[in-house]
Design a protein around this motif. Structure first.
Motif, mmCIF file in Angstrom:
data_model
loop_
_atom_site.group_PDB
_atom_site.id
_atom_site.type_symbol
_atom_site.label_atom_id
_atom_site.label_comp_id
_atom_site.label_asym_id
_atom_site.label_seq_id
_atom_site.Cartn_x
_atom_site.Cartn_y
_atom_site.Cartn_z
ATOM 1 N N UNK A 1 -0.698 -26.586 -2.838
ATOM 2 C CA UNK A 1 -1.852 -26.972 -3.170
ATOM 3 C C UNK A 1 -2.906 -26.135 -2.439
ATOM 4 N N UNK A 2 -2.604 -26.058 -1.081
ATOM 5 C CA UNK A 2 -3.541 -25.367 -0.194
ATOM 6 C C UNK A 2 -3.376 -24.067 0.299
ATOM 7 N N UNK A 3 -2.626 -23.200 -0.740
ATOM 8 C CA UNK A 3 -2.220 -21.720 -0.605
ATOM 9 C C UNK A 3 -3.051 -21.213 -1.898
ATOM 10 N N UNK A 4 -3.190 -19.851 -1.640
ATOM 11 C CA UNK A 4 -3.981 -19.321 -2.763
ATOM 12 C C UNK A 4 -2.780 -18.795 -3.784
ATOM 13 N N UNK B 1 -2.113 -21.963 -11.503
ATOM 14 C CA UNK B 1 -1.359 -22.641 -10.369
ATOM 15 C C UNK B 1 -2.205 -23.037 -9.223
ATOM 16 N N UNK B 2 -3.497 -22.374 -8.862
ATOM 17 C CA UNK B 2 -4.405 -22.952 -8.003
ATOM 18 C C UNK B 2 -4.987 -24.347 -8.624
ATOM 19 N N UNK B 3 -5.052 -24.744 -10.079
ATOM 20 C CA UNK B 3 -5.358 -25.761 -10.464
ATOM 21 C C UNK B 3 -4.184 -26.914 -10.611
ATOM 22 N N UNK B 4 -3.032 -26.339 -11.088
ATOM 23 C CA UNK B 4 -1.768 -27.520 -11.306
ATOM 24 C C UNK B 4 -1.467 -27.873 -10.139
ATOM 25 N N UNK B 5 -1.232 -27.292 -9.022
ATOM 26 C CA UNK B 5 -0.612 -27.699 -7.645
ATOM 27 C C UNK B 5 -1.777 -28.926 -7.090
ATOM 28 N N UNK B 6 -2.964 -28.673 -7.017
ATOM 29 C CA UNK B 6 -3.709 -29.756 -6.462
ATOM 30 C C UNK B 6 -4.027 -30.861 -7.173
ATOM 31 N N UNK B 7 -3.789 -30.653 -8.771
ATOM 32 C CA UNK B 7 -3.851 -31.738 -9.558
ATOM 33 C C UNK B 7 -2.733 -32.506 -9.608
ATOM 34 N N UNK B 8 -1.462 -31.893 -9.611
ATOM 35 C CA UNK B 8 -0.245 -32.664 -9.299
ATOM 36 C C UNK B 8 -0.155 -33.513 -8.277
ATOM 37 N N UNK B 9 -0.808 -32.839 -7.002
ATOM 38 C CA UNK B 9 -0.684 -33.548 -5.813
ATOM 39 C C UNK B 9 -1.729 -34.823 -5.930
ATOM 40 N N UNK B 10 -2.972 -34.587 -6.446
ATOM 41 C CA UNK B 10 -3.625 -35.825 -6.487
ATOM 42 C C UNK B 10 -3.130 -36.940 -7.661
ATOM 43 N N UNK B 11 -2.383 -36.559 -8.614
ATOM 44 C CA UNK B 11 -1.959 -37.414 -9.427
ATOM 45 C C UNK B 11 -0.686 -38.237 -8.844
ATOM 46 N N UNK B 12 -0.221 -37.577 -7.953
ATOM 47 C CA UNK B 12 1.293 -38.364 -7.235
ATOM 48 C C UNK B 12 0.728 -39.228 -5.844
ATOM 49 N N UNK B 13 -0.199 -38.630 -5.257
ATOM 50 C CA UNK B 13 -0.598 -39.314 -4.024
ATOM 51 C C UNK B 13 -1.624 -40.460 -4.171
ATOM 52 N N UNK B 14 -2.082 -40.651 -5.291
ATOM 53 C CA UNK B 14 -3.009 -41.969 -5.348
ATOM 54 C C UNK B 14 -2.007 -43.098 -5.764
ATOM 55 N N UNK B 15 -1.021 -43.012 -6.455
ATOM 56 C CA UNK B 15 -0.037 -44.101 -6.579
ATOM 57 C C UNK B 15 0.707 -44.381 -5.277
#
Length: 305
Positions: A61-64, A270-284
């Motif tokens: 999520x931190x890569x282009x 992929x620049x939207x999917x990766x950070x979105x997936x990480x946020x959805x996982x890190x909150x729980x």
């Protein structure tokens, strides 16, 4: 042989005292070996391997998108200049993802709070209040635990369609509350039943009514169990996709459905999917670690008298 013809008594050689190590059973020795430092190192390594997908998702999520398509996420350890927060900026510009994240919060928080509050009230009633058919009603609640979610999807979808709740956030909340309450009532009733009766009787002698008794005595004592229930319900609702996929529409879909929809265009965003997936996982994960102590206390409650 003595002078009177009697053989002298012979004393048996003293038995060699067995060492504590020798008296241990094979299971005890294996358990002792399992608690050693080598096993702890092994478990630490296993835990690190378990975190590899999470770390990989974070670094991706931190890569282009160009770097993600060209090489694996582990290349950032040799080229840290690839790290950038540009993808999270793109995420904030994507209205579907941001609105779905807000929908997830709007679904998860009420569904968790309602299940905890209603389950606590019902659990207290089943544990300490006398009313006609109490045991039969509790057996009916326990019986609902075995009803699969899949069985009720179509009938409840038809019902929500007739009353205008299908495709709304409220419909998803009500479904999660309905299927979360049986477990909540079962768990909290059994926990509240372990509270000493003398404590409740003393509070009643002091003039406490049922609501005051519930709020001032039962709720503080049931904190660990309530925290455990809240964590379970939060994780279940936040990570749910099946119920949300059926009962939500484009305006009420949570983050899990939104990410699944974005997967159809994976090569372009992929620049939207990766950070979105990480946020959805890190909150729980953050919620779990924030209430970890209460969760462990709730799980261990009743194990030690």
């Amino acid at each position: 042989m003595t002078a009177d013809g009697v053989a002298p008594a012979t004393t048996a050689p003293p038995e060699r005292a067995s060492s504590p190590r020798a008296r241990q059973s094979l299971g005890s020795r294996l358990a002792e070996a399992a608690s050693g430092g080598l096993v702890r190192v092994f478990l630490l390594v296993v835990g690190l391997f378990w975190l590899v997908p999470t770390i990989g998702l974070l670094l991706s999520s931190l890569r282009t998108p160009q770097d993600v398509a060209a090489s694996g996420w582990w290349e950032v350890f040799t080229k840290p200049s690839q790290l950038t927060f540009r993808s999270y900026g793109e995420l904030l510009k994507n209205g579907d993802i941001t609105s779905s994240l807000l929908n997830t919060v709007a679904i998860t928080v009420p569904a968790t709070v309602l299940v905890v509050v209603i389950g606590a009230l019902a659990g207290y009633a089943f544990a300490w209040m006398d009313f006609p058919g109490r045991d039969w009603w509790f057996l009916a609640v326990v019986g609902l635990l075995v009803v699969p979610v899949q069985v009720a999807l179509i009938p409840i979808a038809e019902l929500f369609g007739k009353i205008g709740l299908f495709g709304s956030v409220l419909g998803v909340i009500l479904f999660h509350v309905g299927f979360g309450l049986p477990f909540a009532v079962f768990l909290l009733r059994n926990f509240f039943a372990e509270i000493p009766r003398e404590l409740l009787e003393a509070a009643r002698l002091d003039g406490a009514g049922e609501l005051r008794l519930f709020a001032r005595v039962v709720m503080p004592l049931g904190g660990p169990a309530i925290a455990s229930l809240g964590i379970f319900q939060f994780l279940w609702v936040w990570n749910d996709m099946l119920v949300a996929l059926i009962f939500s529409d484009s305006g009420s879909q949570p983050i899990t459905v939104a990410l699944q929809t974005q997967m159809r265009q994976f090569g372009n965003n992929i620049d939207v999917l990766a950070p979105g997936a990480f946020i959805s996982m890190v909150i729980p994960l953050a919620v779990f670690f924030a209430f970890q102590r209460q969760f462990v206390s709730g799980v261990m409650a009743g194990a030690v008298k």
